[in-house]
Motif scaffolding. Structure first.
Motif, mmCIF file in Angstrom:
data_model
loop_
_atom_site.group_PDB
_atom_site.id
_atom_site.type_symbol
_atom_site.label_atom_id
_atom_site.label_comp_id
_atom_site.label_asym_id
_atom_site.label_seq_id
_atom_site.Cartn_x
_atom_site.Cartn_y
_atom_site.Cartn_z
ATOM 1 N N ASP A 180 0.892 -1.319 -0.010
ATOM 2 C CA ASP A 180 0.095 -0.041 -0.027
ATOM 3 C C ASP A 180 0.898 1.210 0.090
ATOM 4 O OD1 ASP A 180 -1.752 2.328 0.704
ATOM 5 O OD2 ASP A 180 -3.142 1.037 1.900
ATOM 6 N N ARG A 181 1.226 1.716 -1.236
ATOM 7 C CA ARG A 181 1.978 2.920 -1.424
ATOM 8 C C ARG A 181 1.667 4.161 -0.626
ATOM 9 N NH1 ARG A 181 6.257 4.268 -4.529
ATOM 10 N NH2 ARG A 181 6.704 6.386 -4.822
ATOM 11 N N GLU A 182 0.534 4.407 -0.287
ATOM 12 C CA GLU A 182 0.125 5.808 0.430
ATOM 13 C C GLU A 182 0.351 5.481 1.878
ATOM 14 O OE1 GLU A 182 -1.225 8.831 -0.318
ATOM 15 O OE2 GLU A 182 -0.533 7.955 -2.452
ATOM 16 N N LYS A 183 0.275 4.212 2.286
ATOM 17 C CA LYS A 183 0.667 3.778 3.780
ATOM 18 C C LYS A 183 2.051 3.940 3.877
ATOM 19 C CE LYS A 183 -0.523 -0.390 5.516
ATOM 20 N NZ LYS A 183 -1.106 -1.366 5.927
ATOM 21 N N VAL A 185 4.235 5.873 2.076
ATOM 22 C CA VAL A 185 4.717 7.359 2.033
ATOM 23 C C VAL A 185 4.348 7.886 3.385
ATOM 24 C CG1 VAL A 185 3.937 9.534 0.941
ATOM 25 C CG2 VAL A 185 4.094 7.650 -0.357
ATOM 26 N N GLY A 186 3.089 7.692 4.087
ATOM 27 C CA GLY A 186 2.791 8.307 5.246
ATOM 28 C C GLY A 186 4.147 7.915 6.664
ATOM 29 N N LYS A 189 7.064 9.526 5.848
ATOM 30 C CA LYS A 189 7.124 11.182 6.381
ATOM 31 C C LYS A 189 7.211 11.287 7.854
ATOM 32 C CE LYS A 189 4.565 13.056 2.530
ATOM 33 N NZ LYS A 189 3.091 13.565 1.875
#
Length: 207
Positions: A180-183, A185-186, A189
């Motif tokens: 899960d790329r969004e996870k 990235v989060g 960050k």
């Protein structure tokens, strides 16, 4: 000069490169020991005279670089070959990576070391260690798709590395890469902000 070094590691197929690139996108520097190893073993690379002297011309490709397939076969047939190879490469990799960490201009550096836990001595060079983690079934699936290996071949590679539990035990931080790329990235960050804060504390303490 970077004052803060974050060691990044993970098992084969865990997605270390993806996570390293996301840290770079946030503003971190990157020193990749795999890339350094490839540089050292190109034709004319700093490791080639010693490797040729140790193993002979049969480990040379036509262009004078290290023939990785021939070297793998030799290491498989002769268990001592791997330790002799590492004895030549690892000190050079440590030297080059240390120089690049020192000369980096970013606030902190990601030092990507696939076998960081196995090597045992990178801990003293890193302010933090972040492990990229994913289920072992996903590691096998990714490496089979990427490298065209059988499940048994991937499992054999994994068996020669530290276990998932050993890596997690060595981690200060963990980035879960389950696709899960969004996870991902989060998580990067959050870690990035934390490393900047820890760097600021380290600099303040050294003043």
């Amino acid at each position: 000069m970077s004052q803060y070094v974050v060691g990044l590691t993970g098992g084969i197929g865990s997605g270390k490169s993806t996570v390293a690139d996301l840290f770079v996108a946030q503003g971190a520097g990157l020193v990749d020991t795999d890339a350094i190893a490839r540089e050292l073993t190109l034709a004319g690379g700093a490791a080639m005279p010693a490797l040729t002297a140790e193993f002979g011309p049969e480990v040379l490709a036509a262009d004078g670089a290290l023939d990785r397939v021939a070297m793998r076969q030799l290491a498989f047939a002769d268990p001592s070959a791997r330790s002799r190879l590492e004895g030549i490469l690892h000190p050079l990799i440590r030297q080059v990576s240390a120089e690049r960490c020192k000369s980096a201009t970013e606030p902190y550096v990601i030092l990507a070391v696939p076998l960081l836990v196995e090597s045992g001595n990178y801990r003293q060079r890193c302010d933090r260690i972040v492990v990229v983690d994913c289920p072992e079934s996903l590691q096998i699936e990714r490496v089979m798709a990427r490298n065209g290996l059988s499940a048994e071949e991937v499992k054999a590679i994994m068996a020669a590395q530290a276990t998932r539990q050993q890596r997690l035990a060595a981690a200060d931080d963990v980035v879960v890469n389950d696709g899960d790329r969004e996870k991902i990235v989060g998580q990067v960050k959050i870690r990035h902000a934390n490393y900047l804060a820890l760097l600021a504390e380290k600099l303040k303490a050294s003043c």
